[in-house]
Write an enzyme that holds these catalytic residues in place. Structure first.
Site, mmCIF file in Angstrom:
data_model
loop_
_atom_site.group_PDB
_atom_site.id
_atom_site.type_symbol
_atom_site.label_atom_id
_atom_site.label_comp_id
_atom_site.label_asym_id
_atom_site.label_seq_id
_atom_site.Cartn_x
_atom_site.Cartn_y
_atom_site.Cartn_z
ATOM 1 N N LYS A 1 79.206 96.070 -25.138
ATOM 2 C CA LYS A 1 80.167 95.025 -25.494
ATOM 3 C C LYS A 1 80.724 94.452 -24.194
ATOM 4 O O LYS A 1 81.331 95.178 -23.403
ATOM 5 C CB LYS A 1 81.293 95.588 -26.363
ATOM 6 C CG LYS A 1 80.835 96.000 -27.751
ATOM 7 C CD LYS A 1 81.987 96.408 -28.646
ATOM 8 C CE LYS A 1 81.478 96.792 -30.040
ATOM 9 N NZ LYS A 1 82.573 97.202 -30.950
ATOM 10 N N ALA B 1 77.608 105.333 -26.723
ATOM 11 C CA ALA B 1 76.408 106.090 -27.064
ATOM 12 C C ALA B 1 76.077 105.926 -28.542
ATOM 13 O O ALA B 1 76.964 105.993 -29.404
ATOM 14 C CB ALA B 1 76.601 107.563 -26.733
ATOM 15 N N LEU C 1 74.671 106.982 -32.160
ATOM 16 C CA LEU C 1 74.569 108.197 -32.960
ATOM 17 C C LEU C 1 73.114 108.394 -33.378
ATOM 18 O O LEU C 1 72.299 107.470 -33.259
ATOM 19 C CB LEU C 1 75.461 108.076 -34.195
ATOM 20 C CG LEU C 1 76.971 108.004 -33.900
ATOM 21 C CD1 LEU C 1 77.735 107.672 -35.174
ATOM 22 C CD2 LEU C 1 77.462 109.304 -33.300
ATOM 23 N N ASP D 1 92.166 96.616 -37.642
ATOM 24 C CA ASP D 1 90.894 96.187 -38.226
ATOM 25 C C ASP D 1 90.060 97.359 -38.746
ATOM 26 O O ASP D 1 88.854 97.425 -38.519
ATOM 27 C CB ASP D 1 90.106 95.403 -37.164
ATOM 28 C CG ASP D 1 88.903 94.677 -37.745
ATOM 29 O OD1 ASP D 1 89.006 94.182 -38.880
ATOM 30 O OD2 ASP D 1 87.866 94.603 -37.065
ATOM 31 N N GLU E 1 83.177 105.772 -41.759
ATOM 32 C CA GLU E 1 81.859 106.353 -42.014
ATOM 33 C C GLU E 1 81.910 107.867 -41.930
ATOM 34 O O GLU E 1 82.733 108.427 -41.193
ATOM 35 C CB GLU E 1 80.826 105.820 -41.003
ATOM 36 C CG GLU E 1 80.506 104.352 -41.179
ATOM 37 C CD GLU E 1 79.324 103.909 -40.327
ATOM 38 O OE1 GLU E 1 78.480 104.773 -39.992
ATOM 39 O OE2 GLU E 1 79.247 102.710 -40.010
#
Length: 407
Positions: A104, A209, A211, A277, A282
């Site tokens: 990013k 990193a 997953l 946000d 998850e």
């Protein structure tokens, strides 16, 4: 790679070749193998410092759009994209040992605050917020954010010249100041004014990193019960009903086990960063209902150091529950000798893009921590310590099996 090389030869295009080797002792592989039902990594896992170092310096051999960027073009399942936006950019970068990280780029200066008139769902994604969130998550002893490191990337040599994606190549251009730039090619915003530019080729960014792949370690995305309205005028039930948590406590999977306590942990983490946000969370399906929640996508945190958004703490203030281990860690970080801002400052000094946060953001952490503790104190005064402070990994309240069912 073979097909691309053959096509490039026909078109008289030069393809940069890089040696790629698989290392069974690679830090990214050890990180993946170390994931448990309790956290992404253990407190003393030696693979994590090595993984951070690899992401900071290892040679990049490939660059591509991320899965959700591809989804905007119909190549992936578009239902997995919550809110597509061209105002942020993400790339998947691969290193020579097959490690993969999400890049990013820098969009805001460290001392810039999010303007008051900007809605949280169109705010910039900040690379330094991703880095700081990883360090804060580790300090809080949650260990639910994948490792993140800062890196100065040469977007010509390490992105443009190594990508095999023609769509990605097509969004690169040279600015009037002779800087290399690129922008998000999506259905909503496809304009150079939303581009990010190097200086002339170097660009700051965060590398998170990856997953394990979903075929190896399946994950599911679940709507946050305290999600916000993603419209300009709408309000959710929790914003108008102070007894909303009573309803949530009756619903699966929040009516037993640790799921609700983990939601409250997440709200504390988000309040400290100022991240509004958090629409989904998850979990790894392998660990069942008692597995930890992943704290992903933290780039919209650390936008305003001058404002504390108390509504982020709604799960804590409405449910009046907290894990004992979480409370003890918060109380420790409120002590002068272990002050949260001091511990964060020291931790962030290890990142190559330091300083990651300006001083007002660090001081805001101490102020927000005190507000969290005051919310907990009010709950204890109203309900009593036994009702509010809960032991970790509580037993399920589901009906126990009979001897016949057990056999």
């Amino acid at each position: 790679m073979k097909l691309y090389s053959e096509a490039a030869a026909v078109s008289n295009i030069t393809v940069t070749e890089h040696e790629v080797t698989f290392d069974p002792d690679a830090s990214w592989l050890k990180f993946h193998l170390g994931i448990s039902r309790y956290a992404l990594y253990s407190r003393d896992d030696p693979a994590i410092p090595q993984l951070l170092q690899d992401m900071e310096s290892m040679k990049l051999v490939s660059a591509d759009y991320t899965q959700d960027e591809k989804a905007l073009k119909g190549a992936c399942d578009c239902t997995q994209v919550v809110k597509p936006s061209g105002h942020h950019l993400k790339l998947a970068l691969k290193m020579r040992n097959f490690a993969k990280a999400m890049f990013k780029p820098m969009r805001q200066q460290r001392d810039e605050e999010t303007p008051e008139d900007i809605f949280y769902f169109v705010d910039f994604q900040r690379h330094n917020a991703e880095i700081a969130a990883f360090h804060l998550d580790r300090i809080l002893d949650f260990r639910r954010v994948p490792p993140v490191a800062g890196r100065l990337v040469n977007i010509t040599g390490e992105v443009l010249q190594v990508t095999h994606n023609e769509d990605l190549r097509a969004v690169f251009f040279t600015s009037p100041a002779n800087n290399t730039c690129f922008f998000a090619k999506c259905l909503y915003v496809c304009k150079t004014e939303y581009a990010v530019c190097g200086s002339p080729d170097l660009l700051e960014g965060s590398l998170s990193a990856y997953l394990p792949g979903l075929s190896i370690a399946p994950r599911i995305s679940i709507p946050n019960p305290w999600t916000r309205s993603y419209t300009f005028t709408g309000r959710e039930e929790w914003e108008v009903n102070p007894f909303y948590c009573d309803t949530i406590k009756q619903l699966y999977p929040y009516n037993s086990g640790n799921r609700l306590l983990n939601i409250i942990d997440m709200s504390i983490f988000d309040f400290l960063t100022g991240n509004m946000d958090r629409h989904h969370y998850e979990i790894f399906t392998k660990f069942g209902d008692e597995g930890f929640l992943l704290h992903l996508d933290n780039a919209r945190g650390f936008g305003k150091h001058s404002q504390d958004e108390m509504s982020i703490l709604a799960p804590l203030s409405q449910c009046c529950m907290i894990k004992r281990s979480t409370l003890l860690r918060l109380q420790l970080l409120a002590q002068p000798e272990y002050r949260l801002s001091d511990v964060m400052r020291e931790s962030l000094e290890g990142d190559p893009l330091r300083p990651i946060l300006v001083e007002p953001h660090l001081l805001a952490l101490d102020r927000r921590l005190q507000k969290i503790l005051r919310v907990i104190q009010r709950c204890v005064r109203r309900l009593g310590e036994d009702e509010v402070i809960t032991e970790d990994f509580v037993k399920s309240t589901a009906r126990p099996q009979t001897a016949t069912e057990t056999r």
